[in-house]
Design a protein around this motif. Structure first.
Motif, mmCIF file in Angstrom:
data_model
loop_
_atom_site.group_PDB
_atom_site.id
_atom_site.type_symbol
_atom_site.label_atom_id
_atom_site.label_comp_id
_atom_site.label_asym_id
_atom_site.label_seq_id
_atom_site.Cartn_x
_atom_site.Cartn_y
_atom_site.Cartn_z
ATOM 1 N N LYS A 47 -12.953 147.198 41.788
ATOM 2 C CA LYS A 47 -13.532 146.086 42.739
ATOM 3 C C LYS A 47 -12.622 144.929 42.692
ATOM 4 O O LYS A 47 -12.211 144.579 43.683
ATOM 5 C CB LYS A 47 -15.118 145.928 42.615
ATOM 6 C CG LYS A 47 -15.532 144.957 43.733
ATOM 7 C CD LYS A 47 -16.999 145.067 43.413
ATOM 8 C CE LYS A 47 -17.405 143.997 42.430
ATOM 9 N NZ LYS A 47 -18.974 143.476 42.141
ATOM 10 N N GLN A 48 -12.554 144.397 41.319
ATOM 11 C CA GLN A 48 -11.576 143.506 41.371
ATOM 12 C C GLN A 48 -9.993 143.674 41.749
ATOM 13 O O GLN A 48 -9.495 142.735 42.473
ATOM 14 C CB GLN A 48 -11.497 142.772 39.661
ATOM 15 C CG GLN A 48 -12.716 142.197 39.137
ATOM 16 C CD GLN A 48 -12.734 142.196 37.750
ATOM 17 O OE1 GLN A 48 -11.975 143.026 37.156
ATOM 18 N NE2 GLN A 48 -13.860 141.361 37.264
ATOM 19 N N CYS A 54 -8.416 154.571 39.204
ATOM 20 C CA CYS A 54 -9.454 154.310 38.664
ATOM 21 C C CYS A 54 -10.020 154.670 37.188
ATOM 22 O O CYS A 54 -10.693 154.088 36.677
ATOM 23 C CB CYS A 54 -10.811 154.854 39.713
ATOM 24 S SG CYS A 54 -10.589 154.299 41.267
ATOM 25 N N VAL A 93 -10.145 152.155 51.723
ATOM 26 C CA VAL A 93 -11.588 151.791 51.185
ATOM 27 C C VAL A 93 -12.216 150.920 52.446
ATOM 28 O O VAL A 93 -11.630 150.090 53.036
ATOM 29 C CB VAL A 93 -11.332 150.945 50.020
ATOM 30 C CG1 VAL A 93 -12.841 150.281 49.575
ATOM 31 C CG2 VAL A 93 -10.777 151.956 48.832
ATOM 32 N N PHE A 119 -9.333 145.857 44.066
ATOM 33 C CA PHE A 119 -9.165 146.158 45.453
ATOM 34 C C PHE A 119 -9.307 144.374 46.317
ATOM 35 O O PHE A 119 -8.945 144.370 46.953
ATOM 36 C CB PHE A 119 -10.522 146.938 45.910
ATOM 37 C CG PHE A 119 -10.742 146.802 47.449
ATOM 38 C CD1 PHE A 119 -9.912 147.498 48.174
ATOM 39 C CD2 PHE A 119 -12.131 146.367 47.896
ATOM 40 C CE1 PHE A 119 -10.245 147.619 49.770
ATOM 41 C CE2 PHE A 119 -12.145 146.223 49.387
ATOM 42 C CZ PHE A 119 -11.262 146.932 50.132
ATOM 43 N N TYR A 120 -10.150 143.779 45.728
ATOM 44 C CA TYR A 120 -10.475 142.286 46.307
ATOM 45 C C TYR A 120 -8.885 141.789 46.162
ATOM 46 O O TYR A 120 -8.685 141.169 47.162
ATOM 47 C CB TYR A 120 -11.426 141.561 45.437
ATOM 48 C CG TYR A 120 -11.565 140.088 46.117
ATOM 49 C CD1 TYR A 120 -12.310 140.017 47.489
ATOM 50 C CD2 TYR A 120 -10.871 139.082 45.603
ATOM 51 C CE1 TYR A 120 -12.410 138.786 47.890
ATOM 52 C CE2 TYR A 120 -11.112 137.953 45.922
ATOM 53 C CZ TYR A 120 -11.956 137.713 47.164
ATOM 54 O OH TYR A 120 -12.113 136.408 47.810
ATOM 55 N N MET A 170 -17.133 148.575 49.029
ATOM 56 C CA MET A 170 -17.365 149.020 47.580
ATOM 57 C C MET A 170 -18.911 148.384 46.900
ATOM 58 O O MET A 170 -18.794 147.164 47.150
ATOM 59 C CB MET A 170 -16.368 148.506 46.640
ATOM 60 C CG MET A 170 -15.138 149.261 46.998
ATOM 61 S SD MET A 170 -13.612 148.504 46.006
ATOM 62 C CE MET A 170 -13.852 149.424 44.287
ATOM 63 N N GLU A 171 -19.496 149.202 46.620
ATOM 64 C CA GLU A 171 -21.160 148.556 46.386
ATOM 65 C C GLU A 171 -21.707 149.533 45.385
ATOM 66 O O GLU A 171 -21.737 150.918 45.616
ATOM 67 C CB GLU A 171 -21.894 148.070 47.519
ATOM 68 C CG GLU A 171 -22.563 149.055 48.181
ATOM 69 C CD GLU A 171 -23.491 148.756 49.306
ATOM 70 O OE1 GLU A 171 -24.093 147.338 49.393
ATOM 71 O OE2 GLU A 171 -23.845 149.606 50.153
ATOM 72 N N PHE A 188 -15.656 150.741 37.947
ATOM 73 C CA PHE A 188 -15.938 150.342 39.043
ATOM 74 C C PHE A 188 -15.889 148.608 39.118
ATOM 75 O O PHE A 188 -15.164 148.335 40.078
ATOM 76 C CB PHE A 188 -17.398 150.345 39.376
ATOM 77 C CG PHE A 188 -17.990 150.039 40.847
ATOM 78 C CD1 PHE A 188 -17.465 150.451 41.906
ATOM 79 C CD2 PHE A 188 -18.829 148.791 40.901
ATOM 80 C CE1 PHE A 188 -17.980 149.932 43.198
ATOM 81 C CE2 PHE A 188 -18.887 148.046 42.041
ATOM 82 C CZ PHE A 188 -18.844 148.738 43.334
ATOM 83 N N ILE A 189 -16.249 147.935 38.301
ATOM 84 C CA ILE A 189 -15.872 146.492 38.242
ATOM 85 C C ILE A 189 -14.230 146.163 38.208
ATOM 86 O O ILE A 189 -13.841 145.472 39.290
ATOM 87 C CB ILE A 189 -16.471 145.860 36.864
ATOM 88 C CG1 ILE A 189 -17.979 145.919 36.927
ATOM 89 C CG2 ILE A 189 -15.839 144.545 36.654
ATOM 90 C CD1 ILE A 189 -18.604 145.679 35.657
ATOM 91 N N ILE A 228 -17.670 153.922 45.951
ATOM 92 C CA ILE A 228 -16.589 153.490 46.841
ATOM 93 C C ILE A 228 -16.734 154.327 47.990
ATOM 94 O O ILE A 228 -16.772 155.675 47.978
ATOM 95 C CB ILE A 228 -15.303 153.469 46.082
ATOM 96 C CG1 ILE A 228 -15.035 152.879 44.973
ATOM 97 C CG2 ILE A 228 -14.221 153.064 47.132
ATOM 98 C CD1 ILE A 228 -14.151 153.147 43.905
ATOM 99 N N GLN A 241 -21.348 150.747 42.132
ATOM 100 C CA GLN A 241 -20.739 151.754 41.719
ATOM 101 C C GLN A 241 -20.224 152.840 42.334
ATOM 102 O O GLN A 241 -19.889 153.750 41.974
ATOM 103 C CB GLN A 241 -21.650 152.204 40.462
ATOM 104 C CG GLN A 241 -21.609 151.210 39.274
ATOM 105 C CD GLN A 241 -22.492 151.521 38.095
ATOM 106 O OE1 GLN A 241 -23.481 151.165 37.578
ATOM 107 N NE2 GLN A 241 -21.741 152.359 37.498
#
Length: 110
Positions: free
Chosen positions: A99-100, A61, A72, A102-103, A75-76, A95-96, A80, A78
């Motif tokens: 999140k990308q 991260c 995980v 992780f997706y 994620m919301e 965080f952005i 986890i 900011q």
């Protein structure tokens, strides 16, 4: 089964922690904080010594934090959240990116 582990040595214990049980690894000054499914460890160790033990399901991260993407839950805003109840707050940019990543990881490994 992955046979990698992180060797944790404190004043009281020496323990092999299997990497598949590790939720997150965070640097806190000269100490490492390893959060596993069942237990937390804080001990003196360099991140450079632990990084080679982490497999592809770990995401960096930022310089001092790795998360296990398989652990995980959500994620919301900011933050986890992990299945064991642990959570990590990240700065907006980190965080952005996390999140990308992780997706993408979740889509490939679903």
């Amino acid at each position: 089964m992955d046979d990698k582990h992180i060797l944790v040595k404190t004043g009281a214990i020496v323990e092999k922690v299997p990497t598949e049980e590790v939720v997150a690894v965070q640097r806190d000054g000269r100490k490492l904080h390893i959060v596993s499914d069942n237990k937390d460890y804080v001990y003196y160790q360099k991140m450079d010594n632990v990084e080679p033990k982490l497999s592809d399901n770990f995401y960096r991260c930022h310089g001092g934090c790795y998360i296990n993407l398989d652990k995980v839950r959500l994620m919301e805003e900011q933050e986890i959240f992990f299945y064991n109840g642990y959570s990590i707050y990240l700065g907006r940019t980190n965080f952005i990116k996390a999140k990308q990543y992780f997706y993408k990881y979740a889509m490939e490994n679903d």
